[in-house]
Design a protein around this motif. Sequence first.
Motif, PDB file in Angstrom:
ATOM      1  N   VAL A 279       0.845  -1.198   0.000  1.00 24.03           N
ATOM      2  CA  VAL A 279       0.000   0.000   0.000  1.00 24.03           C
ATOM      3  C   VAL A 279       0.882   1.251   0.000  1.00 24.03           C
ATOM      4  O   VAL A 279       1.704   1.444   0.897  1.00 24.03           O
ATOM      5  CB  VAL A 279      -0.934   0.026   1.228  1.00 24.03           C
ATOM      6  N   ILE A 280       0.702   2.088  -1.021  1.00 19.91           N
ATOM      7  CA  ILE A 280       1.443   3.350  -1.111  1.00 19.91           C
ATOM      8  C   ILE A 280       0.583   4.445  -0.493  1.00 19.91           C
ATOM      9  O   ILE A 280      -0.437   4.840  -1.056  1.00 19.91           O
ATOM     10  CB  ILE A 280       1.794   3.687  -2.575  1.00 19.91           C
ATOM     11  N   ASP A 281       0.995   4.890   0.689  1.00 22.31           N
ATOM     12  CA  ASP A 281       0.288   5.952   1.388  1.00 22.31           C
ATOM     13  C   ASP A 281       1.305   6.767   2.185  1.00 22.31           C
ATOM     14  O   ASP A 281       2.517   6.565   2.036  1.00 22.31           O
ATOM     15  CB  ASP A 281      -0.826   5.386   2.288  1.00 22.31           C
ATOM     16  N   ASP A 282       0.822   7.682   3.026  1.00 22.88           N
ATOM     17  CA  ASP A 282       1.739   8.529   3.797  1.00 22.88           C
ATOM     18  C   ASP A 282       2.602   7.720   4.752  1.00 22.88           C
ATOM     19  O   ASP A 282       3.775   8.035   4.952  1.00 22.88           O
ATOM     20  CB  ASP A 282       0.961   9.600   4.570  1.00 22.88           C
ATOM     21  N   ARG A 283       2.035   6.677   5.371  1.00 25.40           N
ATOM     22  CA  ARG A 283       2.826   5.826   6.270  1.00 25.40           C
ATOM     23  C   ARG A 283       3.954   5.155   5.498  1.00 25.40           C
ATOM     24  O   ARG A 283       5.080   5.079   5.981  1.00 25.40           O
ATOM     25  CB  ARG A 283       1.945   4.757   6.924  1.00 25.40           C
TER      26      ARG A 283
ATOM     27  N   ALA B 116       9.532   4.548   4.028  1.00 24.98           N
ATOM     28  CA  ALA B 116      10.471   4.392   2.912  1.00 24.98           C
ATOM     29  C   ALA B 116      11.599   5.416   3.006  1.00 24.98           C
ATOM     30  O   ALA B 116      12.768   5.083   2.822  1.00 24.98           O
ATOM     31  CB  ALA B 116       9.740   4.518   1.577  1.00 24.98           C
ATOM     32  N   PHE B 117      11.254   6.667   3.330  1.00 28.13           N
ATOM     33  CA  PHE B 117      12.296   7.688   3.461  1.00 28.13           C
ATOM     34  C   PHE B 117      13.211   7.398   4.646  1.00 28.13           C
ATOM     35  O   PHE B 117      14.399   7.696   4.600  1.00 28.13           O
ATOM     36  CB  PHE B 117      11.689   9.087   3.550  1.00 28.13           C
ATOM     37  N   GLU B 118      12.674   6.808   5.704  1.00 30.62           N
ATOM     38  CA  GLU B 118      13.518   6.414   6.839  1.00 30.62           C
ATOM     39  C   GLU B 118      14.510   5.334   6.392  1.00 30.62           C
ATOM     40  O   GLU B 118      15.696   5.382   6.723  1.00 30.62           O
ATOM     41  CB  GLU B 118      12.660   5.915   8.001  1.00 30.62           C
ATOM     42  N   ALA B 119      14.024   4.354   5.623  1.00 29.01           N
ATOM     43  CA  ALA B 119      14.898   3.293   5.120  1.00 29.01           C
ATOM     44  C   ALA B 119      15.960   3.858   4.174  1.00 29.01           C
ATOM     45  O   ALA B 119      17.119   3.433   4.198  1.00 29.01           O
ATOM     46  CB  ALA B 119      14.068   2.214   4.413  1.00 29.01           C
ATOM     47  N   ILE B 120      15.563   4.813   3.357  1.00 30.45           N
ATOM     48  CA  ILE B 120      16.516   5.450   2.443  1.00 30.45           C
ATOM     49  C   ILE B 120      17.570   6.212   3.241  1.00 30.45           C
ATOM     50  O   ILE B 120      18.774   6.133   2.949  1.00 30.45           O
ATOM     51  CB  ILE B 120      15.781   6.353   1.434  1.00 30.45           C
TER      52      ILE B 120
END
Length: 192
Positions: free
Chosen positions: A51-55, A60-64
């Motif tokens: 699911v692509i949402d704000d969460r 994802a940005f944290e993982a990046i």
Amino acid sequence: MSGTRTRLIVLVGPKGSGKTSIGRGLGERPGVQFIEVEPAAKRVLGEMGGVIDDRYAARAFEAIFEEVCARDGEAATLVMETTGASDSATGLLTKLRSRFEVVLVRISAGAARCDERIAARDQSAQIQVDPAMVRAMFERSVALDEAGPGKVPYVTVGCPVNLAGGQPVSLKNLRAVADFCRGRGIMVVIDG
């Protein structure tokens, strides 16, 4: 890297604008490493049930961020990419600036060219995004080039060289602009 911060070039532009190709090309230069962020984002998408949402975007940005930090010190210059189209992108850039010497580079291409590139690339290596979402991401990314009420994703401060007729800019004023913008979630780009 004795006390100096690693330079991190962040390529910002819509999906299909050529960020990955440019990043890979830069990564072939001595002392430069391109970090493919798509695998980290795909891993998080799988963990979150697709699911692509704000969460998802925040995680994802944290993982990046974690991936980029893990590469700190491997090269004098690191390169990564983002569309800049998510509300979480500003938070990522703020965190990156706390650790790296961040240089933002805007990558632009028209919608038709972006669509051609998206259709031509290896789909198994990409996060599959609904065409309507791709278009919305393109429009948000392109908004980086526009100004207007409620559309101020970044502020550019020009610091031209005095030899070319530029005026001096004080660090106090630069800090004031940065603090003002940071408090509103707006990126600041210093253009020398």
